[in-house]
Design an enzyme around this catalytic site. Structure first.
Site, mmCIF file in Angstrom:
data_model
loop_
_atom_site.group_PDB
_atom_site.id
_atom_site.type_symbol
_atom_site.label_atom_id
_atom_site.label_comp_id
_atom_site.label_asym_id
_atom_site.label_seq_id
_atom_site.Cartn_x
_atom_site.Cartn_y
_atom_site.Cartn_z
ATOM 1 N N LYS A 52 50.668 54.849 59.979
ATOM 2 C CA LYS A 52 50.039 54.498 58.934
ATOM 3 C C LYS A 52 49.243 53.359 59.075
ATOM 4 O O LYS A 52 48.035 53.451 58.472
ATOM 5 C CB LYS A 52 51.205 53.799 58.072
ATOM 6 C CG LYS A 52 52.229 55.027 57.390
ATOM 7 C CD LYS A 52 53.612 54.366 56.593
ATOM 8 C CE LYS A 52 54.381 55.490 56.268
ATOM 9 N NZ LYS A 52 55.673 55.084 55.850
ATOM 10 N N GLN A 96 59.407 49.805 54.609
ATOM 11 C CA GLN A 96 59.778 50.982 55.407
ATOM 12 C C GLN A 96 60.976 51.211 55.044
ATOM 13 O O GLN A 96 61.569 50.373 55.271
ATOM 14 C CB GLN A 96 59.182 50.974 56.886
ATOM 15 C CG GLN A 96 59.377 52.246 57.588
ATOM 16 C CD GLN A 96 58.641 53.473 57.096
ATOM 17 O OE1 GLN A 96 57.543 53.384 56.573
ATOM 18 N NE2 GLN A 96 59.139 54.686 57.337
ATOM 19 N N ASP A 119 54.257 53.278 47.194
ATOM 20 C CA ASP A 119 55.361 54.398 47.491
ATOM 21 C C ASP A 119 55.908 55.106 46.079
ATOM 22 O O ASP A 119 56.488 56.019 45.867
ATOM 23 C CB ASP A 119 56.826 53.908 47.889
ATOM 24 C CG ASP A 119 56.859 53.859 49.413
ATOM 25 O OD1 ASP A 119 56.314 55.033 50.029
ATOM 26 O OD2 ASP A 119 57.520 53.212 50.012
HETATM 27 N N1 GUN Z 1 60.739 56.296 55.103
HETATM 28 C C1 GUN Z 1 60.554 57.800 55.320
HETATM 29 N N2 GUN Z 1 59.526 57.944 54.407
HETATM 30 C C2 GUN Z 1 59.243 56.998 53.872
HETATM 31 C C3 GUN Z 1 58.166 56.943 52.649
HETATM 32 O O1 GUN Z 1 57.566 57.671 52.130
HETATM 33 N N3 GUN Z 1 58.244 55.433 52.195
HETATM 34 C C4 GUN Z 1 58.867 54.696 52.622
HETATM 35 N N4 GUN Z 1 58.690 53.202 52.178
HETATM 36 N N5 GUN Z 1 59.655 54.679 53.792
HETATM 37 C C5 GUN Z 1 59.857 55.878 54.243
#
Ligand code: GUN
Length: 281
Positions: A52, A96, A119
């Site tokens: 990311k 996350q 998100d």
């Molecule tokens: N963990 C796995 N996929 C995601 C996501 O799309 N967002 C977040 N915050 N954590 C994740």
């Protein structure tokens, strides 16, 4: 069969976003910023977060990762989020998941400003999506949606089956397809005769985390099949769809890896830019 190339589509989207960031930089003399909070040492989360951060930098965003040890107190995380909410250089905040057990996920999500919730997990954004109002849309469903629309621009009247009902995937995906006038069924572990549900579907989105659950004889000829699964096996990373079998019947199918994954990250960058634009208006 159309092999949906998520890598290529994501690269195309990132290039568009890069140009957009250049334009914003010219207009506003600043760029959107993404801050990711990573708690603990879980290997998959570390890999996701690294990707990311790298992608955010590539399109010209300001990117920051804040790392905390597994044992961090919830209070400190919540205070940091409140500080980031007030920071004008931060357009998007992502914590996350999954979180360590002693940290309350709901509290964390509700502390993030809904205007910085890239998100789309804050209840206000969940409500906005289900009402058809403007707001952040969870990155993975948004990526899946763009891939589906690429194959089939008119989804009106199609029967879509979600496998899995998580907030991050199944539920949000269902809302997006409902807005496109699909007839949507959300299935889950207690669903009776999942095979029959899938066989009736024009679109299947599998996001349950069960290796190769969706078999060739579960899929109608000419269905579009989107595989969100990331399952570690002896063969390597495998999706929720039995790729070889399903590729013989489906009209279009995403591979794993190289399908949905790259689009998720590109959509996170897109959401960060959208959050920035909404605050500049
Ligand atoms: N963990 C796995 N996929 C995601 C996501 O799309 N967002 C977040 N915050 N954590 C994740």
């Amino acid at each position: 069969m159309i092999l949906i190339d998520g890598k290529k589509e994501a690269a195309k989207l990132r290039e568009e976003l890069k140009q957009e960031v250049l334009g914003l930089k010219n207009n506003f003399k600043k760029v959107p910023g993404l801050t990711v909070i990573l708690i603990g040492e879980m290997a998959p989360s570390q890999i996701y977060v690294r990707n990311k951060e790298k992608s955010a930098r590539e399109v010209g965003l300001k990117s920051e990762v804040i790392k905390y040890p597994e044992s961090i107190e919830e209070k400190i995380v919540l205070e940091k989020i409140k500080e980031l909410n007030k920071d004008d250089t931060v357009s998007g905040i992502l914590v996350q998941l999954p979180l360590p057990k002693h940290i309350d996920k709901q509290k964390v999500i509700e502390t993030i400003s809904p205007h910085k919730d890239v998100d789309g997990l804050h209840p206000m954004n969940v409500g906005n999506l289900s009402s058809g109002y403007q707001g952040s849309i969870p990155c993975t469903p948004l990526g899946c949606y763009l891939l589906i629309k690429n194959v089939e621009p008119n989804l009106s009247g199609k029967k879509a089956v979600m496998i899995g009902r998580s907030n991050l995937n199944g539920k949000a995906m269902a809302q997006l397809l409902l807005q496109e006038d699909c007839t949507v069924t959300i299935t889950h572990s207690k669903t009776k005769n999942l095979k029959a549900e899938c066989l009736a579907a024009d679109i299947i989105v599998a996001a349950v985390g069960i290796t190769e659950l969706v078999k060739g004889d579960w899929v109608k000829k000419d269905a579009i099949v989107i595989d969100v699964g990331i399952n570690k096996t002896e063969k390597g990373i495998v999706g929720d769809v039995a790729f070889d079998e399903v590729s013989k019947v489906a009209k279009a199918l995403t591979p794993v890896p190289g399908g949905v994954g790259p689009m998720t990250i590109a959509c996170l960058l897109k959401n960060t830019i959208e959050c920035f634009k909404r605050t500049q208006k």
